[in-house]
Scaffold this active site. Structure first.
Site, PDB file in Angstrom:
ATOM      1  N   ALA A  22      30.587  18.505  55.939  1.00 53.89           N
ATOM      2  CA  ALA A  22      29.768  17.958  57.007  1.00 53.89           C
ATOM      3  C   ALA A  22      28.611  17.210  56.355  1.00 53.89           C
ATOM      4  O   ALA A  22      28.261  17.472  55.190  1.00 53.89           O
ATOM      5  CB  ALA A  22      29.255  19.087  57.881  1.00 53.89           C
TER       6      ALA A  22
ATOM      7  N   GLY B  26      33.193  21.379  55.478  1.00 51.21           N
ATOM      8  CA  GLY B  26      33.885  20.853  56.650  1.00 51.21           C
ATOM      9  C   GLY B  26      35.122  20.049  56.280  1.00 51.21           C
ATOM     10  O   GLY B  26      36.067  19.958  57.071  1.00 51.21           O
TER      11      GLY B  26
ATOM     12  N   GLU C 290      37.751  22.521  55.896  1.00 54.40           N
ATOM     13  CA  GLU C 290      38.053  23.046  57.238  1.00 54.40           C
ATOM     14  C   GLU C 290      38.898  22.062  58.046  1.00 54.40           C
ATOM     15  O   GLU C 290      39.846  22.456  58.735  1.00 54.40           O
ATOM     16  CB  GLU C 290      36.737  23.379  57.963  1.00 54.40           C
ATOM     17  CG  GLU C 290      36.047  24.586  57.326  1.00 54.40           C
ATOM     18  CD  GLU C 290      34.625  24.799  57.832  1.00 54.40           C
ATOM     19  OE1 GLU C 290      33.844  23.828  57.847  1.00 54.40           O
ATOM     20  OE2 GLU C 290      34.290  25.934  58.209  1.00 54.40           O
TER      21      GLU C 290
ATOM     22  N   GLU D 299      29.297  26.139  51.316  1.00 54.45           N
ATOM     23  CA  GLU D 299      28.139  26.222  52.214  1.00 54.45           C
ATOM     24  C   GLU D 299      27.097  27.219  51.723  1.00 54.45           C
ATOM     25  O   GLU D 299      25.903  27.041  51.906  1.00 54.45           O
ATOM     26  CB  GLU D 299      28.600  26.605  53.634  1.00 54.45           C
ATOM     27  CG  GLU D 299      29.341  25.508  54.375  1.00 54.45           C
ATOM     28  CD  GLU D 299      30.842  25.507  54.142  1.00 54.45           C
ATOM     29  OE1 GLU D 299      31.318  26.121  53.168  1.00 54.45           O
ATOM     30  OE2 GLU D 299      31.545  24.857  54.940  1.00 54.45           O
TER      31      GLU D 299
HETATM   32  N1  CO8 Z   1      26.759  15.281  53.072  1.00 56.97           N
HETATM   33  C1  CO8 Z   1      26.025  14.160  52.900  1.00 56.97           C
HETATM   34  N2  CO8 Z   1      26.115  13.381  51.786  1.00 56.97           N
HETATM   35  C2  CO8 Z   1      26.959  13.761  50.827  1.00 56.97           C
HETATM   36  C3  CO8 Z   1      27.745  14.925  50.926  1.00 56.97           C
HETATM   37  C4  CO8 Z   1      27.628  15.700  52.123  1.00 56.97           C
HETATM   38  N3  CO8 Z   1      28.370  16.807  52.359  1.00 56.97           N
HETATM   39  N4  CO8 Z   1      28.481  15.061  49.802  1.00 56.97           N
HETATM   40  C5  CO8 Z   1      28.184  14.010  49.017  1.00 56.97           C
HETATM   41  N5  CO8 Z   1      27.267  13.224  49.630  1.00 56.97           N
HETATM   42  C6  CO8 Z   1      26.661  11.992  49.135  1.00 56.97           C
HETATM   43  C7  CO8 Z   1      25.626  12.271  48.058  1.00 56.97           C
HETATM   44  O1  CO8 Z   1      24.395  12.630  48.634  1.00 56.97           O
HETATM   45  C8  CO8 Z   1      25.593  10.960  47.320  1.00 56.97           C
HETATM   46  O2  CO8 Z   1      24.834  10.044  48.074  1.00 56.97           O
HETATM   47  P1  CO8 Z   1      23.665   9.155  47.360  1.00 56.97           P
HETATM   48  O3  CO8 Z   1      24.414   8.295  46.380  1.00 56.97           O
HETATM   49  O4  CO8 Z   1      23.057   8.405  48.484  1.00 56.97           O
HETATM   50  O5  CO8 Z   1      22.771  10.129  46.671  1.00 56.97           O
HETATM   51  C9  CO8 Z   1      27.039  10.496  47.367  1.00 56.97           C
HETATM   52  O6  CO8 Z   1      27.640  11.210  48.448  1.00 56.97           O
HETATM   53  C10 CO8 Z   1      27.829  10.809  46.128  1.00 56.97           C
HETATM   54  O7  CO8 Z   1      27.687  12.180  45.857  1.00 56.97           O
HETATM   55  P2  CO8 Z   1      27.265  12.760  44.425  1.00 56.97           P
HETATM   56  O8  CO8 Z   1      26.375  11.803  43.695  1.00 56.97           O
HETATM   57  O9  CO8 Z   1      26.755  14.139  44.634  1.00 56.97           O
HETATM   58  O10 CO8 Z   1      28.712  12.767  43.704  1.00 56.97           O
HETATM   59  P3  CO8 Z   1      29.169  13.704  42.507  1.00 56.97           P
HETATM   60  O11 CO8 Z   1      30.490  13.164  42.065  1.00 56.97           O
HETATM   61  O12 CO8 Z   1      28.106  13.877  41.505  1.00 56.97           O
HETATM   62  O13 CO8 Z   1      29.402  15.165  43.187  1.00 56.97           O
HETATM   63  C11 CO8 Z   1      30.195  16.661  44.894  1.00 56.97           C
HETATM   64  C12 CO8 Z   1      30.427  15.347  44.122  1.00 56.97           C
HETATM   65  C13 CO8 Z   1      30.381  17.857  43.960  1.00 56.97           C
HETATM   66  C14 CO8 Z   1      31.258  16.718  46.002  1.00 56.97           C
HETATM   67  C15 CO8 Z   1      28.767  16.692  45.501  1.00 56.97           C
HETATM   68  O14 CO8 Z   1      28.558  15.481  46.204  1.00 56.97           O
HETATM   69  C16 CO8 Z   1      28.518  17.811  46.455  1.00 56.97           C
HETATM   70  O15 CO8 Z   1      28.301  18.946  46.027  1.00 56.97           O
HETATM   71  N6  CO8 Z   1      28.512  17.525  47.796  1.00 56.97           N
HETATM   72  C17 CO8 Z   1      28.179  18.498  48.802  1.00 56.97           C
HETATM   73  C18 CO8 Z   1      29.306  19.491  48.987  1.00 56.97           C
HETATM   74  C19 CO8 Z   1      28.943  20.512  50.054  1.00 56.97           C
HETATM   75  O16 CO8 Z   1      28.044  21.312  49.887  1.00 56.97           O
HETATM   76  N7  CO8 Z   1      29.693  20.501  51.194  1.00 56.97           N
HETATM   77  C20 CO8 Z   1      29.466  21.431  52.262  1.00 56.97           C
HETATM   78  C21 CO8 Z   1      28.573  20.816  53.291  1.00 56.97           C
HETATM   79  S1  CO8 Z   1      28.138  21.958  54.587  1.00 56.97           S
HETATM   80  C22 CO8 Z   1      29.492  21.946  55.594  1.00 56.97           C
HETATM   81  O17 CO8 Z   1      30.449  21.239  55.406  1.00 56.97           O
HETATM   82  C23 CO8 Z   1      29.437  22.873  56.766  1.00 56.97           C
HETATM   83  C24 CO8 Z   1      30.657  22.713  57.625  1.00 56.97           C
HETATM   84  C25 CO8 Z   1      30.442  23.398  58.919  1.00 56.97           C
HETATM   85  C26 CO8 Z   1      30.787  22.482  60.055  1.00 56.97           C
HETATM   86  C27 CO8 Z   1      29.826  21.374  60.152  1.00 56.97           C
HETATM   87  C28 CO8 Z   1      29.789  20.744  61.501  1.00 56.97           C
HETATM   88  C29 CO8 Z   1      29.052  19.435  61.542  1.00 56.97           C
END
Ligand code: CO8
Length: 258
Positions: free
Chosen positions: A65, A109, A112, A132
């Protein structure tokens, strides 16, 4: 219909939806989820479409998400907007089969959503996780429930409590994905599988999907009874007569989707 966060195409009798927010690794913002629902509505209503493939990019199916969109929400914001139920569940109510073709990250998400689909074909670079906990929350779109049913308590608990990711090989061993495919071939293979499903009798495919899904909601005895009723009902389909006649006559069936 113009979409901003997804690409929607048809490939013969298969509907193809590609999540398309490359700069955010396909993070699932509200606008994307709304568009995904609209695309599924359109494919569901389209008599030419027999199956749907949902995919992302080679780097990310979806990294979760949208954290930036969620971070300042209050409890009341989430409750009043019915955050999650609203929109996301559309994937689970689609009667046509949906195959998730997952390459790269399927996190939070994203994992999911892939589990809401009917089955997952994974590229060899796929990574599944429920991270999460690392950002101070828990899965909210079925992660603790569907992952646990798919891979069992031990792996699901470890993943939800630590955020550890599962690679494609482990996901296949654990039963989360049906098969692992070289990343370069993933989409072609998913489209091929979807096309095969779409070539079957559409109503009978829907019955099969409904019956498998019932296994997650019932006891074994109730599930077997439910299956028996649906099995009996196929004998009311013209396509059952055609399928069995074609077998006996050593020819290919011509299904009329009736
Ligand atoms: N949300 C928003 N932006 C994101 C997300 C995300 N989940 N994941 C990546 N991005 C963005 C980064 O902020 C970055 O943007 P910017 O260049 O503007 O800084 C861009 O994508 C590229 O990401 P990274 O530079 O971090 O790329 P890496 O290759 O270094 O890392 C990862 C890749 C490991 C996937 C890393 O991006 C990461 O850890 N992302 C977050 C993963 C995460 O925690 N996901 C869970 C989110 S919570 C959730 O899903 C709850 C679900 C419940 C339902 C929700 C209902 C709405």
């Amino acid at each position: 219909m113009p979409y901003e966060n997804i690409i929607v195409e048809t490939r013969g009798q298969v509907g193809l939806i590609t999540l398309n927010r490359p700069k955010a690794l396909n993070a699932l913002c509200a606008a994307l989820i709304k568009e995904l629902g609209q695309a599924l509505d359109a494919f569901e209503a389209d008599g030419e479409i027999g199956a749907v493939v949902l995919t992302g990019s080679e780097k990310a199916f979806a990294a979760g998400a949208d954290i930036k969109e969620m971070q300042s929400k209050t409890y009341m914001d989430a409750y009043l907007a019915d955050f999650i139920t609203n929109g996301w569940e559309r994937i689970t109510t689609c009667r046509k089969p949906i195959i998730a073709a997952v390459a790269g990250y399927a996190l939070g998400g994203g994992c999911e959503v892939s589990m809401m689909c009917d089955f997952i074909l994974a590229a060899d670079n796929a990574k599944f996780g429920q991270p999460e906990i690392t950002i101070g929350t828990i899965p909210g779109a079925g992660g603790t429930q569907r992952l646990t049913r798919a891979v069992g308590k031990a792996k699901a608990m470890e993943m939800c409590l630590t955020g550890r990711m599962m690679d494609a090989a482990e996901a296949e061993r654990a039963g989360l994905v049906s098969r692992v495919i070289p990343a370069a071939d993933l989409l072609d293979e998913a489209l091929k599988v979807a096309d095969r499903i779409a070539s079957m009798s559409r109503p009978v495919v829907m019955l099969a999907k409904e019956s498998v899904n019932a296994a997650f909601e019932t006891t074994l005895t109730q599930g077997i009874k439910f299956e028996r009723r649906l099995f009996h009902s196929t004998f009311a389909c013209e396509d059952q007569k055609e399928g069995m006649a074609a077998f006996a006559e050593k020819r290919s069936p011509v299904f009329k989707n009736r």
